[in-house]
Write a protein that holds these residues in place. Structure first.
Motif, PDB file in Angstrom:
ATOM      1  N   THR A 408      63.827 -29.407  -1.389  1.00 41.03           N
ATOM      2  CA  THR A 408      64.480 -29.426  -2.700  1.00 41.03           C
ATOM      3  C   THR A 408      65.461 -28.272  -2.861  1.00 41.03           C
ATOM      4  O   THR A 408      66.598 -28.462  -3.310  1.00 41.03           O
ATOM      5  CB  THR A 408      63.415 -29.363  -3.810  1.00 41.03           C
ATOM      6  N   TRP A 434      65.180 -24.784  -9.577  1.00 39.69           N
ATOM      7  CA  TRP A 434      63.814 -25.257  -9.321  1.00 39.69           C
ATOM      8  C   TRP A 434      62.834 -24.573 -10.279  1.00 39.69           C
ATOM      9  O   TRP A 434      61.949 -25.228 -10.841  1.00 39.69           O
ATOM     10  CB  TRP A 434      63.427 -24.958  -7.871  1.00 39.69           C
ATOM     11  N   THR A 438      62.854 -28.117 -12.260  1.00 44.74           N
ATOM     12  CA  THR A 438      62.268 -29.206 -11.479  1.00 44.74           C
ATOM     13  C   THR A 438      60.929 -28.895 -10.834  1.00 44.74           C
ATOM     14  O   THR A 438      60.415 -29.723 -10.081  1.00 44.74           O
ATOM     15  CB  THR A 438      63.252 -29.613 -10.349  1.00 44.74           C
ATOM     16  N   HIS A 439      60.319 -27.737 -11.084  1.00 45.83           N
ATOM     17  CA  HIS A 439      59.051 -27.440 -10.393  1.00 45.83           C
ATOM     18  C   HIS A 439      57.912 -28.395 -10.736  1.00 45.83           C
ATOM     19  O   HIS A 439      56.989 -28.539  -9.936  1.00 45.83           O
ATOM     20  CB  HIS A 439      58.625 -25.988 -10.657  1.00 45.83           C
TER      21      HIS A 439
END
Length: 567
Positions: A408, A434, A438-439
């Motif tokens: 990612t 991230w 998006t984590h």
């Protein structure tokens, strides 16, 4: 994108897809012969730029006449989806479609009318036309040739033949002594008839002679006489065994001359050239012998295990896997499944670059428990009646999450628009995204991979009595596993991932964000755990066959793949 544009793109995509389905049935030319000092890949690429059209051989009939229905469907669709992927790449990335007019100008008039390559129909027709022009037509033929080899029924023979080529060969002392006496009577010096694992010219010739003698021994064994009497050359009435023996006898003169030159004048230029030529001819003969041995063993035995045992008795030390690992066909089928249920649905939502990145994360999360189980099988062991150990799913989840994090971060550093990062380095910008955006998806991947590993440990492969009627689908799929994995992902998405994403990015997510991971989990759960259990059963039966000689025995079997025992 308005509806007329969408319809045009769907029409262009359909043209490419159905053309590729039809094109797959056109037999490709044979693989060009490569010299010993030239790699096969270099020889293949060199053929792409030859203007002379290679002849199409009869050895490649339409693949549906020489394969199973599943393999034909699988590889035909892979070929079609490669074409679809090229079309999508050209339609979505301006830098890819920009050189197309220049390519066409190479094969026609330099003053072409201006073409609107943003029109899906025009782009599809041009891509089809380019695929028929060299060197792209030769590259297309090389791709179809590769897929033909994987799809054809002789793929098992080719796989067995390659395993013989890569196996250690340790002949019996009695067989070596017999070959030495026979070659001494033919005028060879005994100093040249030596065999060791090193690929010297003497050892190469001795190995060839040993395998010819092994074929002669099989010709007197009733178990193999039928196969030797019916296996013929393609398009000929000549027996393959006779052709191999004739080629061996014809090579004896060159062998005597070459081995004598290596003894008397090893450093001479002529000796080096003669040695290189002889080794090339000897390797070609060895390839033919391996092919014949594989055909005889598979034709004379009812199971692959028995065929493997036969060549082991002949001196080949073939290493068998002690844990289920995916072969090329399995990996191709898995990638195709993920492409259909993940890449395509996500591509029109987040872009095909990011969709490919997410697909890779899913692929790694599936392969992680499989390869960890093969590397550390003790992590899967559990006592009868006890709960499965927690170490394996925990390790699987953490490794899959770490791999997903790397993919990612690196992928986003390549795909994030420059306007979003400003002066910040791309890798740091991706890492910041991230952490702040998006984590939660990493948590999903951790739980997804851990749950898949648990299904691998606790499941049971059905017996043959359960494959009757509608239950036949259970050979390849498990509806209960699919519902369990999809239910877990649905619960995790509802209770944690989606609320957390909404908190980080309000208003950017809808019901499709919830349902796409659930669909992917359903299809992965449907086939992957069942594939693992089926291969574990096969490995267990193979171990039992080799150690007890009775594949139907009810005795306890040493666990081969983790804690399955007899699954």
């Amino acid at each position: 994108m308005d509806w007329p544009t969408i319809i045009v793109h769907i029409s262009g995509l359909s043209i490419v897809f159905f053309y590729a389905l039809s094109r797959f049935n056109t037999p490709p030319p044979l693989m060009p012969t490569a010299s010993e000092d030239s790699p096969k890949l270099a020889t293949t690429i060199r053929q792409w730029f030859q203007m002379r059209e290679p002849s199409t051989p009869l050895v490649y009939p339409p693949p549906r006449a020489n394969t199973t229905a599943f393999k034909f469907w699988l590889y035909r669709n892979i070929y079609a989806f490669i074409g679809v992927g090229i079309y999508l790449l050209a339609s979505q990335v301006p830098g890819v479609r920009a050189p197309i007019p220049q390519l066409i100008a190479l094969f026609g008039h330099d003053k072409l009318p201006e073409l609107d390559l943003t029109n899906g129909l025009v782009l599809a027709v041009l891509l089809v036309a380019l695929s028929r022009m060299p060197p792209l037509s030769r590259a297309d033929a090389a791709l179809r040739r590769l897929l033909y080899e994987r799809a054809s029924i002789p793929a098992k023979q080719l796989e067995f033949q390659r395993s013989l080529y890569g196996a250690d060969y340790h002949p019996e002392a009695r067989l070596l002594q017999k070959v030495r006496k026979a070659l001494e009577a033919d005028g060879f010096d005994l100093a040249d008839i030596v065999y060791d694992p090193n690929a010297t010219t003497r050892s190469l010739w001795t190995k060839t002679s040993l395998l010819i003698e092994q074929l002669q021994a099989w010709s007197t064994d009733d178990h193999y006489t039928t196969a030797l009497a019916i296996l013929r050359e393609p398009g000929s009435e000549k027996l393959t065994a006779d052709r191999v023996r004739e080629a061996y006898e014809a090579l004896k003169g060159d062998a005597r001359t070459c081995l004598a030159a290596l003894r008397n004048a090893p450093g001479a230029e002529e000796t080096q050239l003669r040695d290189m030529r002889f080794r090339q001819e000897c390797k070609m003969l060895l390839d033919a012998i391996y092919c014949l041995l594989a055909r005889i063993a598979l034709r004379s035995h009812y199971s692959f295990n028995d065929a493997t045992a036969a060549v082991r008795r002949a001196g080949f030390h073939i290493q068998t896997s002690t844990a289920p690992l995916p072969n090329k066909n399995d990996l191709v089928a898995l990638v195709l499944l993920l492409f259909l249920v993940t890449t395509i649905p996500l591509g029109y939502r987040v872009g095909f670059g990011r969709a490919a990145m997410i697909t890779l994360v899913y692929l790694l999360s599936i392969l992680t428990p499989i390869y960890l189980a093969a590397e550390w099988p003790n992590l899967l062991r559990r006592a009868p009646g006890k709960l499965p150990p927690i170490a394996f799913p925990l390790l699987t989840g953490l490794v899959a999450a770490a791999l997903g994090f790397v993919v990612t971060v690196v992928g986003n550093s390549l795909l994030l628009p420059k306007a979003l990062c400003g002066a910040t380095p791309a890798l740091l910008c991706s890492l910041d995204r991230w952490i702040n955006n998006t984590h939660p998806w990493t948590v999903l991947i951790l739980c997804f991979s851990a749950a898949l590993s648990v299904l691998m440990m606790v499941g049971r492969y059905p017996g043959e009595k359960e494959f009757q009627g509608f239950g036949r689908y259970r050979q390849w799929a498990s509806l209960s596993d699919a519902l369990l994995l999809a239910g877990l992902v649905l619960g995790l998405m509802t209770l944690y991932v989606l609320p957390r994403l909404t908190q980080l990015n309000p208003g950017q997510f809808d019901w499709t964000t919830l349902i796409r991971p659930v669909i992917t989990a359903f299809f992965i759960g449907l086939v992957v755990p069942t594939w693992y259990r089926g291969n574990a059963r096969q490995i267990s039966d193979d171990w039992q066959h080799r150690h007890t000689g009775d594949p139907g025995s009810d005795k306890a079997v040493q666990p081969i793949s983790g804690g399955f025992g007899r699954v």
